[in-house]
Design a protein around this motif. Structure first.
Motif, PDB file in Angstrom:
ATOM      1  N   TYR A   1       0.833  -1.210   0.000  1.00 18.81           N
ATOM      2  CA  TYR A   1       0.000   0.000   0.000  1.00 18.81           C
ATOM      3  C   TYR A   1       0.864   1.255   0.000  1.00 18.81           C
ATOM      4  CZ  TYR A   1      -3.580  -3.380   1.180  1.00 18.81           C
ATOM      5  OH  TYR A   1      -4.422  -4.462   1.147  1.00 18.81           O
TER       6      TYR A   1
ATOM      7  N   GLY B   1      -8.444   5.365  -2.417  1.00 26.83           N
ATOM      8  CA  GLY B   1      -8.129   4.455  -3.523  1.00 26.83           C
ATOM      9  C   GLY B   1      -7.736   3.087  -3.014  1.00 26.83           C
ATOM     10  N   GLU B   2      -7.762   2.110  -3.924  1.00 22.88           N
ATOM     11  CA  GLU B   2      -7.541   0.721  -3.552  1.00 22.88           C
ATOM     12  C   GLU B   2      -6.182   0.451  -2.929  1.00 22.88           C
ATOM     13  OE1 GLU B   2      -8.391  -2.305  -6.361  1.00 22.88           O
ATOM     14  OE2 GLU B   2     -10.438  -1.614  -6.727  1.00 22.88           O
ATOM     15  N   ASN B   3      -5.127   1.112  -3.429  1.00 16.47           N
ATOM     16  CA  ASN B   3      -3.801   0.836  -2.883  1.00 16.47           C
ATOM     17  C   ASN B   3      -3.342   1.888  -1.871  1.00 16.47           C
ATOM     18  OD1 ASN B   3      -3.294   2.902  -4.742  1.00 16.47           O
ATOM     19  ND2 ASN B   3      -1.190   2.181  -5.105  1.00 16.47           N
TER      20      ASN B   3
ATOM     21  N   ARG C   1     -14.767   2.345   2.467  1.00 12.78           N
ATOM     22  CA  ARG C   1     -13.540   1.541   2.438  1.00 12.78           C
ATOM     23  C   ARG C   1     -13.188   1.037   3.849  1.00 12.78           C
ATOM     24  NH1 ARG C   1      -7.567   2.070   1.945  1.00 12.78           N
ATOM     25  NH2 ARG C   1      -6.912   0.294   0.686  1.00 12.78           N
TER      26      ARG C   1
ATOM     27  N   ASP D   1     -15.096  -1.985   4.614  1.00 12.50           N
ATOM     28  CA  ASP D   1     -14.559  -3.135   3.882  1.00 12.50           C
ATOM     29  C   ASP D   1     -13.341  -3.703   4.612  1.00 12.50           C
ATOM     30  OD1 ASP D   1     -14.367  -5.007   1.832  1.00 12.50           O
ATOM     31  OD2 ASP D   1     -13.151  -3.699   0.560  1.00 12.50           O
TER      32      ASP D   1
ATOM     33  N   LYS E   1      -8.717  -9.710   3.225  1.00 11.98           N
ATOM     34  CA  LYS E   1      -8.389  -9.124   1.913  1.00 11.98           C
ATOM     35  C   LYS E   1      -7.174  -8.211   1.977  1.00 11.98           C
ATOM     36  CE  LYS E   1     -11.664  -7.002  -0.228  1.00 11.98           C
ATOM     37  NZ  LYS E   1     -12.899  -6.207  -0.480  1.00 11.98           N
TER      38      LYS E   1
END
Length: 515
Positions: free
Chosen positions: A449, A456-458, A504, A507, A514
């Motif tokens: 990361y 954002g995802e990363n 996020r 999640d 994940k």
């Protein structure tokens, strides 16, 4: 004709004080007992090195007493006569030896304190309780010190202890070096220099103890090298570690005590906490040894190095014990932030893409050790940001670290780390985004990361979780002046940004596997 045994004295696994007045003279009518029990191995699941470390230290202490002519009975975990609980074993011995008086030292854990009081209340023989002669304060000293004060800030207690014991003092009022606290000098990042000496190792073979533990069916976790067990488990070992620290590590201890590095488990830390918490070393002798070495090498060692070390033992350690006895038993149920989530499975495996957590947890599983910033700002920070129930966090910390005994673990975990006490120990929660981790370590360099990305995802999960935590707990912290700046920054974020952060964060919290 041998003198009849009439007195039984109990020694708990964290009462291995070689200098206790009990042992100054041989008392032919006195029997000492030490016990390895399922009661103690099973109240929480422990790291295998913790169980091995305690059993090894207890066995060494029993031998020490026997060599000096004391009469000792030692119940191993595998002994057939071992009833595996404190009351049952004591009842058996009192009956078998027709004991007329039972004596014990004040336990440092509340549950054992209650258990022994209840046990003695039911006895028909005389009983007596002794101090452990280890701590520099009584159970009540901190309570009395803060009586009538609004806040229990550690700094004032620490200064009082410095004066009381004349530690690093020029006069009755003036500290050496012109300051009480050199904490601002204790925050350097380690980048490979100065070179860190290898820790004082022992490489003991503990395979026999391990076989007994496994045969007994004790459930443990973590890793161990049975031929290279690397913890001090005797007074001699402990003094060797203390001496090694003073000669090799003290010179840079203060500078880098908050530093984190993926290749260095111990940095300049002393690894004395297990020896201290089992009482193989006395806190004052540790403080005196460090200060004596500093005085002899003032041209090489700055006062900030030794003051940072003294503060941990004379200040923080005694302070946490005082909080424990002031606030128990209710303290173990505190959950002021109403956090309810589960601790992620990766705390037991280290299998996560977050590099800081992976290294801190795997190091803990391998060594039964992590220093205070790894505990506070990596594993503790993540648990708080994900709003994990403090009971789960408590159980993990109490089990995984070799030095973890409830009086010191629960106050650090529930108070300092998880803010579950609502501000008794800490004036604000110790939470941070990835920026602090990046500032103090090299963990972010090889992470999946990006610590600089907020969304954002990363992006770093710590960044998302940090702002989500502030949003979730805003109502609780709105009156906290130390949180005002961060809450004002939160207020500047748009509604859409907050929604993105919360989505996020949910999640991450609900699907930790994940990440």
């Amino acid at each position: 004709m041998a003198e009849k045994i009439t007195k039984l004295r109990l020694i708990l696994g964290d009462q291995l004080n070689h200098k206790h007045t009990w042992f100054k003279e041989q008392e032919k009518n006195t029997l000492y007992v030490l016990m390895e029990m399922r009661q103690e191995t099973d109240y929480v699941m422990h790291h295998i090195q913790k169980v091995v470390g305690f059993f090894s230290a207890m066995r060494n202490f029993a031998e020490y007493l026997k060599e000096r002519g004391h009469q000792v009975i030692y119940l191993k975990i595998s002994d057939k006569k071992n009833k595996q609980t404190l009351p049952e074993n004591l009842k058996q011995l009192i009956s078998e030896y027709k004991i007329e008086k039972f004596e014990y030292q004040l336990p440092d854990e509340y549950r054992l304190d209650v258990q022994l009081k209840d046990f003695c209340n039911d006895l028909k023989i005389e009983t007596e309780v002794y101090d452990t002669e280890h701590f520099l304060t009584s159970r009540e000293d901190l309570t009395n010190f803060y009586k009538g004060k609004k806040n229990m800030i550690m700094e004032y207690f620490y200064r009082d202890m410095r004066k009381k014991y004349d530690v690093l003092m020029l006069t009755e009022k003036d500290p050496e070096g012109g300051k009480w606290n050199f904490d601002k000098s204790n925050r350097k990042k380690w980048t490979g220099k100065p070179e860190i000496p290898h820790e004082r190792g022992f490489r003991k073979d503990v395979s026999e103890i391990l076989k007994e533990i496994e045969k007994s069916g004790i459930k443990t976790f973590g890793n161990i090298d049975v031929e290279k067990f690397n913890w001090p488990t005797s007074r001699e070992d402990s003094l060797s570690v203390l001496n090694y620290f003073c000669k090799n590590l003290l010179v840079h201890f203060g500078d880098f005590q908050d530093a984190l590095h993926s290749e260095q488990a111990y940095l300049f830390h002393s690894r004395l906490s297990f020896s201290l918490n089992t009482k193989m070393l006395h806190p004052k002798e540790v403080i005196d040894a460090a200060i004596a070495h500093w005085r002899e090498h003032k041209d090489e060692i700055d006062i900030s190095q030794v003051e940072g070390f003294v503060r941990q033992i004379l200040g923080w350690r005694e302070y946490m014990r005082g909080i424990y006895w002031k606030e128990m038993p209710g303290y173990r149920r505190t959950n002021k932030l109403d956090n309810q989530n589960k601790l992620p499975e990766f705390y037991w495996t280290g299998n996560t893409k977050m590099n800081c957590l992976k290294h801190s947890i795997k190091q803990s599983l391998d060594n039964a050790y992590a220093h205070h910033i790894q505990r506070l700002m990596i594993t503790g920070n993540y648990a708080l940001l994900t709003q994990t129930h403090p009971n789960a966090v408590d159980a993990w910390y109490l089990g995984i670290y070799i030095d973890a005994i409830e009086w010191v673990e629960i106050t650090n975990t529930r108070g300092m780390s998880q803010f579950a006490d609502g501000g008794i120990v800490a004036t604000k929660p110790y939470v941070s985004s990835g920026s602090y981790i990046h500032k103090m370590s090299n963990y972010c360099k090889a992470c999946a990361y990006d610590v600089k990305k907020k969304t954002g995802e990363n992006s770093c999960p710590f960044n998302t979780l940090y702002w989500n935590f502030l949003a979730e707990k805003r109502e609780f912290f709105k009156g906290n002046r130390r949180m005002a700046m961060m809450l004002s920054m939160l207020d500047k974020k748009s509604g859409d940004e907050i929604v993105t952060i919360k989505d996020r964060a949910n999640d991450i919290i609900n699907n930790p596997e994940k990440f």
